[in-house]
Design a protein around this motif. Structure first.
Motif, PDB file in Angstrom:
ATOM      1  N   ASN A   2      45.287 -44.347  57.068  1.00 41.25           N
ATOM      2  CA  ASN A   2      46.611 -44.016  56.519  1.00 41.25           C
ATOM      3  C   ASN A   2      47.285 -42.949  57.374  1.00 41.25           C
ATOM      4  O   ASN A   2      47.357 -41.785  56.985  1.00 41.25           O
ATOM      5  N   PRO A   3      47.783 -43.335  58.573  1.00 40.54           N
ATOM      6  CA  PRO A   3      48.345 -42.339  59.490  1.00 40.54           C
ATOM      7  C   PRO A   3      49.544 -41.590  58.920  1.00 40.54           C
ATOM      8  O   PRO A   3      49.711 -40.401  59.165  1.00 40.54           O
ATOM      9  N   ARG A   4      50.374 -42.271  58.141  1.00 38.62           N
ATOM     10  CA  ARG A   4      51.542 -41.601  57.570  1.00 38.62           C
ATOM     11  C   ARG A   4      51.114 -40.508  56.592  1.00 38.62           C
ATOM     12  O   ARG A   4      51.698 -39.414  56.560  1.00 38.62           O
ATOM     13  N   GLY A   5      50.096 -40.784  55.792  1.00 41.73           N
ATOM     14  CA  GLY A   5      49.643 -39.823  54.797  1.00 41.73           C
ATOM     15  C   GLY A   5      49.105 -38.549  55.409  1.00 41.73           C
ATOM     16  O   GLY A   5      49.465 -37.441  55.000  1.00 41.73           O
ATOM     17  N   ILE A   6      48.246 -38.670  56.438  1.00 40.45           N
ATOM     18  CA  ILE A   6      47.629 -37.494  57.043  1.00 40.45           C
ATOM     19  C   ILE A   6      48.645 -36.707  57.872  1.00 40.45           C
ATOM     20  O   ILE A   6      48.640 -35.481  57.885  1.00 40.45           O
ATOM     21  N   ARG A   7      49.563 -37.400  58.542  1.00 39.32           N
ATOM     22  CA  ARG A   7      50.575 -36.710  59.329  1.00 39.32           C
ATOM     23  C   ARG A   7      51.514 -35.891  58.440  1.00 39.32           C
ATOM     24  O   ARG A   7      52.001 -34.839  58.836  1.00 39.32           O
ATOM     25  N   GLN A   8      51.750 -36.382  57.233  1.00 38.39           N
ATOM     26  CA  GLN A   8      52.600 -35.639  56.306  1.00 38.39           C
ATOM     27  C   GLN A   8      51.926 -34.354  55.840  1.00 38.39           C
ATOM     28  O   GLN A   8      52.573 -33.322  55.651  1.00 38.39           O
ATOM     29  N   LYS A   9      50.607 -34.404  55.669  1.00 38.74           N
ATOM     30  CA  LYS A   9      49.876 -33.255  55.134  1.00 38.74           C
ATOM     31  C   LYS A   9      49.559 -32.194  56.179  1.00 38.74           C
ATOM     32  O   LYS A   9      49.272 -31.053  55.843  1.00 38.74           O
ATOM     33  N   MET A  10      49.590 -32.564  57.468  1.00 42.91           N
ATOM     34  CA  MET A  10      49.244 -31.634  58.547  1.00 42.91           C
ATOM     35  C   MET A  10      50.420 -31.548  59.512  1.00 42.91           C
ATOM     36  O   MET A  10      50.799 -32.546  60.124  1.00 42.91           O
TER      37      MET A  10
END
Length: 325
Positions: A89-97
């Motif tokens: 889930n690249p979008r999810g992790i990029r949003q959190k970091m």
């Protein structure tokens, strides 16, 4: 895959860049920018990462975020492998970091208004509807000390401090949990630095953020950090809680860094420790302890063996044979 209970944990991280020469661009060596680094950051904590320019601090920060793919090692965020999260889930992790870059002018697109800069990722991630977008951007900018009318201006119309506030707003617009602050005040006037540092501290409390704060200035790190890690030539040589570090530094390199902090009292003079020689190249680091060519306490053992990072109590770790058996 789950990992330990720390909010962020980095294990044996390495980042090597190949050196290529000749017509066929054959690899003849590697620049060991980050070499077997491990650390952790707890939830809502700020870890200050300090060291001279070129020691690998920025490369480490970007590798932790996987903006640079690590040569070896792993980073675990909220118990999960960052590399696996990027695959699933690249979008999810990029949003959190997120990351706040050092140069607030170079990191902002000069052809985009503040509204477009801050709103671009918000639209991409669908954090609010089109109708709510302008109000959402105004709210984020307000938290960072900007006015709603600033949305329609371009980066060149702002001062350095205001541009950095825009950079902070862009990072926080996605509601991240973890932020890498890559020397966010080093390009600013001294009079503006404290304002930005206080803003980062306030935002950390309000939004419950966790920071990796990268700097070469120990005075800045003392102001904002909960714990301190000292990096030299790709390796962490000392890490400790802030009060423990500043009251009882153990590594000779830490002593030299601390001696360079100006004392705000003309009657007091600090004895400056001048390091001899140049910083060795990360493409050809010295054998044994990497600090040994510049260390006044260097022993024969230091030239042959690499000191491990050992716990000396009170959460204090140091990689020096002066403090290990």
């Amino acid at each position: 895959m789950t990992q330990a209970s720390h909010f962020l944990e980095v294990k044996n991280m390495k980042q090597y860049f190949p050196i290529r020469k000749g017509v066929f661009k054959r690899t003849v060596g590697y620049v060991r920018a980050v070499d077997d680094v491990s650390f952790f950051i707890d939830d809502q904590e700020t870890l200050g990462l300090v060291g001279e320019s070129g020691c690998g601090k920025t490369t480490l920060g970007r590798t932790v975020l996987h903006l640079l793919k690590p040569t070896e090692g792993k980073a675990f965020f909220m118990g999960q492998n960052v590399e696996t999260m990027l695959s699933d889930n690249p979008r999810g992790i990029r949003q959190k970091m997120q990351i706040i870059f050092q140069d607030p002018y170079g990191s902002l697109n000069p052809r985009m208004t503040v509204n477009e800069i801050v709103g671009e990722a918000v639209r991409y991630y669908g954090l609010c509807s089109k109708r709510e977008l302008d109000d959402y951007i105004s709210e984020v900018l307000s938290k960072c000390g900007m006015l709603p009318e600033h949305r329609f201006r371009y980066p060149h119309e702002f001062s350095g401090g205001q541009r950095q506030r825009i950079s902070i707003a862009r990072a926080l617009a996605l509601k991240p949990k973890f932020v890498v602050c890559d020397e966010p005040v080093s390009a600013l006037d001294v009079s503006i630095r404290s304002q930005i540092l206080n803003l980062l501290n306030d935002l950390k409390e309000q939004l419950k953020l966790t920071y990796l704060f990268i700097s070469h200035d120990l005075a800045v790190v003392r102001h904002i950090s909960d714990r301190v890690a000292v990096m030299y030539l790709g390796k962490i040589v000392e890490k400790a809680p802030k009060l423990e570090f500043f009251s009882n530094p153990l590594h000779p390199y830490s002593h030299a860094l601390l001696s360079a902090i100006p004392v705000p009292d003309p009657k007091r003079q600090r004895q400056r420790i001048i390091l001899e020689g140049d910083v060795p190249s990360p493409a050809n680091p010295p054998s044994g302890c990497r600090f040994n060519p510049r260390c006044r306490y260097a022993m024969e053992r230091c030239k042959k063996e690499q000191p491990p990072l050992v716990d000396v109590g009170n959460g204090h770790f140091v990689a020096c044979f002066l403090h290990s058996k």
